[in-house]
Design a protein around this motif. Structure first.
Motif, mmCIF file in Angstrom:
data_model
loop_
_atom_site.group_PDB
_atom_site.id
_atom_site.type_symbol
_atom_site.label_atom_id
_atom_site.label_comp_id
_atom_site.label_asym_id
_atom_site.label_seq_id
_atom_site.Cartn_x
_atom_site.Cartn_y
_atom_site.Cartn_z
ATOM 1 N N ASN A 166 18.517 30.880 58.738
ATOM 2 C CA ASN A 166 18.043 29.624 58.168
ATOM 3 C C ASN A 166 17.046 29.879 57.034
ATOM 4 O O ASN A 166 16.038 29.195 56.905
ATOM 5 C CB ASN A 166 17.401 28.749 59.259
ATOM 6 N N GLU A 167 17.361 30.865 56.192
ATOM 7 C CA GLU A 167 16.486 31.240 55.085
ATOM 8 C C GLU A 167 17.079 30.777 53.760
ATOM 9 O O GLU A 167 18.166 30.186 53.725
ATOM 10 C CB GLU A 167 16.262 32.755 55.107
ATOM 11 N N SER A 168 16.347 31.035 52.674
ATOM 12 C CA SER A 168 16.754 30.535 51.368
ATOM 13 C C SER A 168 16.909 31.654 50.350
ATOM 14 O O SER A 168 16.395 32.757 50.540
ATOM 15 C CB SER A 168 15.707 29.541 50.840
ATOM 16 N N TRP A 169 17.629 31.359 49.278
ATOM 17 C CA TRP A 169 17.652 32.240 48.119
ATOM 18 C C TRP A 169 17.508 31.361 46.888
ATOM 19 O O TRP A 169 17.761 30.163 46.914
ATOM 20 C CB TRP A 169 18.903 33.100 48.078
ATOM 21 N N CYS A 170 17.060 31.957 45.793
ATOM 22 C CA CYS A 170 16.767 31.199 44.580
ATOM 23 C C CYS A 170 17.924 31.302 43.603
ATOM 24 O O CYS A 170 18.405 32.398 43.310
ATOM 25 C CB CYS A 170 15.476 31.713 43.942
ATOM 26 N N GLN A 171 18.375 30.164 43.097
ATOM 27 C CA GLN A 171 19.483 30.154 42.148
ATOM 28 C C GLN A 171 18.960 29.995 40.714
ATOM 29 O O GLN A 171 17.826 29.579 40.505
ATOM 30 C CB GLN A 171 20.442 29.016 42.481
ATOM 31 N N GLY A 172 19.803 30.322 39.735
ATOM 32 C CA GLY A 172 19.406 30.126 38.347
ATOM 33 C C GLY A 172 19.765 31.247 37.398
ATOM 34 O O GLY A 172 19.449 31.172 36.205
ATOM 35 N N LEU A 173 20.425 32.311 37.885
ATOM 36 C CA LEU A 173 20.779 33.412 36.996
ATOM 37 C C LEU A 173 21.912 33.035 36.035
ATOM 38 O O LEU A 173 21.959 33.526 34.911
ATOM 39 C CB LEU A 173 21.171 34.651 37.802
ATOM 40 N N ASP A 174 22.815 32.169 36.478
ATOM 41 C CA ASP A 174 23.898 31.739 35.596
ATOM 42 C C ASP A 174 23.327 31.032 34.370
ATOM 43 O O ASP A 174 22.563 30.064 34.493
ATOM 44 C CB ASP A 174 24.846 30.774 36.327
ATOM 45 N N GLY A 175 23.677 31.521 33.195
ATOM 46 C CA GLY A 175 23.220 30.885 31.963
ATOM 47 C C GLY A 175 21.771 31.152 31.603
ATOM 48 O O GLY A 175 21.257 30.579 30.639
ATOM 49 N N LEU A 176 21.105 32.032 32.369
ATOM 50 C CA LEU A 176 19.679 32.251 32.129
ATOM 51 C C LEU A 176 19.405 32.865 30.759
ATOM 52 O O LEU A 176 18.419 32.524 30.110
ATOM 53 C CB LEU A 176 19.091 33.140 33.233
ATOM 54 N N ALA A 177 20.268 33.757 30.300
ATOM 55 C CA ALA A 177 20.040 34.403 29.010
ATOM 56 C C ALA A 177 20.019 33.383 27.876
ATOM 57 O O ALA A 177 19.119 33.391 27.026
ATOM 58 C CB ALA A 177 21.105 35.465 28.757
ATOM 59 N N SER A 178 20.994 32.503 27.842
ATOM 60 C CA SER A 178 21.056 31.507 26.768
ATOM 61 C C SER A 178 19.914 30.501 26.889
ATOM 62 O O SER A 178 19.322 30.091 25.877
ATOM 63 C CB SER A 178 22.399 30.789 26.773
ATOM 64 N N ARG A 179 19.583 30.116 28.112
ATOM 65 C CA ARG A 179 18.446 29.193 28.291
ATOM 66 C C ARG A 179 17.148 29.847 27.846
ATOM 67 O O ARG A 179 16.309 29.218 27.188
ATOM 68 C CB ARG A 179 18.341 28.764 29.756
#
Length: 405
Positions: A166-179
């Motif tokens: 019941n733990e979490s992971w952080c999303q956001g690597l997709d598209g991070l370079a362009s952002r």
């Protein structure tokens, strides 16, 4: 999990989406020879004969930015709450969660006269990065004029981690370079990625590895686009664990974070670490004194964090305004290998909200409240803070169980 971690040690190509779903794991990247690569690219050849370009040509700028943020007597103002979380703050003083009200509150904060004397960086939410004051001046320009480095929160929040406790992971690597490239163009010069580890839920080896790997990939991508990465592995306060248990988990987490940072060729001189302090769980029977917090926290830092890292910018994590400042002050009673400072949100904003109450006539009083808290933490960074005369409200705990933003 051992097999997965082993695969993760190989250099990978593509942005990927972390260990929780990276289609590129295990593919080695052959880079061009170092011939003709420009000065400042940070190129080195590893034992396997692969040329690695570090920091995408921004190496000198990254080091300069990190040092500026980690300057004596100054720390970071975190105003990067999501629109939903900012709305909760506004709701506490009876304001509706609208872009106009969010803009008004954040304008109040960053236009505080003299703020740059105590604040070296401000972490913004994406909406805020592109906003302007009512008279048309870009927020990033307001900060730069105050000698404050604009930063940006780049992670996309926490989601359940399949296969964990019941733990979490952080999303956001997709598209991070362009952002990240777009954020740099808008004026941001550092970034922040927050992931969390829960002690009551383990933490499992899977969750720790995913947190560390995600932070490392984010850091490498940020540096490649000119942004100093703030690496934030938050160990949540939730639970009744002792300070010794927190120390045990912190040592494990920080060790894995720096291991993966090295595997991803991240330039340590061009990052900032934003950890939680080593303190007991919020529901623990025994509380820790500032001296104990300093002793345990500095012990783990010295065991796990390279002195090449310019700054340790602690999060407040639900501590009261005064508690967070006292603990920081205790850590600065003797010299440290790093700039030991603060990157606070609630522990800087709480008194401001109460003073403002959403009323235009209270803006000056609210800004004075911010300046007072910023100055207190500036003194703590220098080891010269005293809690004498602090209001009782500033001593009230700010912990929220299962806090998200």
């Amino acid at each position: 999990m051992a097999a997965t971690a082993g695969i993760a040690l190989k250099q990978t190509i593509g942005m990927g989406v972390g260990l929780a779903g990276n289609p590129f794991l295990g593919q080695s990247l052959k880079l061009p020879s170092v011939n003709g690569v420009g000065k400042g690219k940070g190129v080195h050849v590893n034992p396997a004969g692969l040329a690695v370009v570090r920091a995408g040509g921004y190496e000198e700028e990254l080091v300069k930015t990190a040092k500026k943020i980690a300057s004596p007597g100054r720390g970071i103002l975190a105003i990067d709450e999501s629109n939903a979380t900012c709305g909760k703050r506004l709701d506490s003083i009876g304001l509706e969660n609208t872009e106009t009200n969010r803009q008004a509150f954040r304008q109040l904060l960053i236009t505080t006269p003299g703020l740059g004397e105590y604040i070296s960086g401000a972490i913004l939410f994406e909406e805020t990065l592109y906003q302007s004051t009512l008279d048309g001046k870009k927020f990033v320009d307001v900060l730069v004029d105050q000698n404050i480095v604009p930063g940006i929160k780049v992670d996309k929040g926490l989601v359940p981690l399949p296969g964990s406790n019941n733990e979490s992971w952080c999303q956001g690597l997709d598209g991070l370079a362009s952002r990240s490239a777009a954020y740099y163009k808008q004026g941001a010069r550092f970034a922040k990625w927050r992931t969390v580890v829960s002690i009551p839920n383990g933490p499992s080896e899977l969750a720790v590895t995913e947190a560390a790997w995600g932070l490392a990939r984010y850091a490498a991508i940020s540096q490649d686009n000119g942004l100093v990465p703030i690496v934030e592995p938050e160990i949540l306060l939730d639970g009744d664990h002792t300070i010794n248990r927190t120390q045990e988990v912190a040592e494990k987490v920080w060790a894995k974070v720096f291991y993966f940072l090295a595997e991803n060729n991240v330039l340590f001189e061009g990052i900032l670490l934003k950890p939680s302090m080593v303190i007991p769980g919020a529901d623990a029977k025994e509380r820790a004194t500032p001296e104990q917090v300093a002793e345990y926290t500095l012990k783990v830092l010295k065991r796990r964090v390279p002195p090449a890292v310019p700054g340790i910018m602690f999060l407040s994590g639900g501590q009261s305004e005064v508690e967070a400042t006292l603990n920081l002050n205790a850590m600065n009673q003797s010299p440290n290998p790093w700039h030991v400072s603060f990157s606070y949100a609630r522990a800087l904003q709480n008194s401001v909200l109460k003073a403002w109450k959403g009323q235009p006539e209270n803006i000056e009083a609210a800004q004075k409240a911010l300046l007072s808290r910023a100055k207190a933490n500036s003194l703590a960074q220098l080891g010269k803070y005293s809690a004498e005369g602090e209001a009782e409200e500033a001593k009230a705990g700010l912990f929220v169980k299962g806090y998200t933003y």
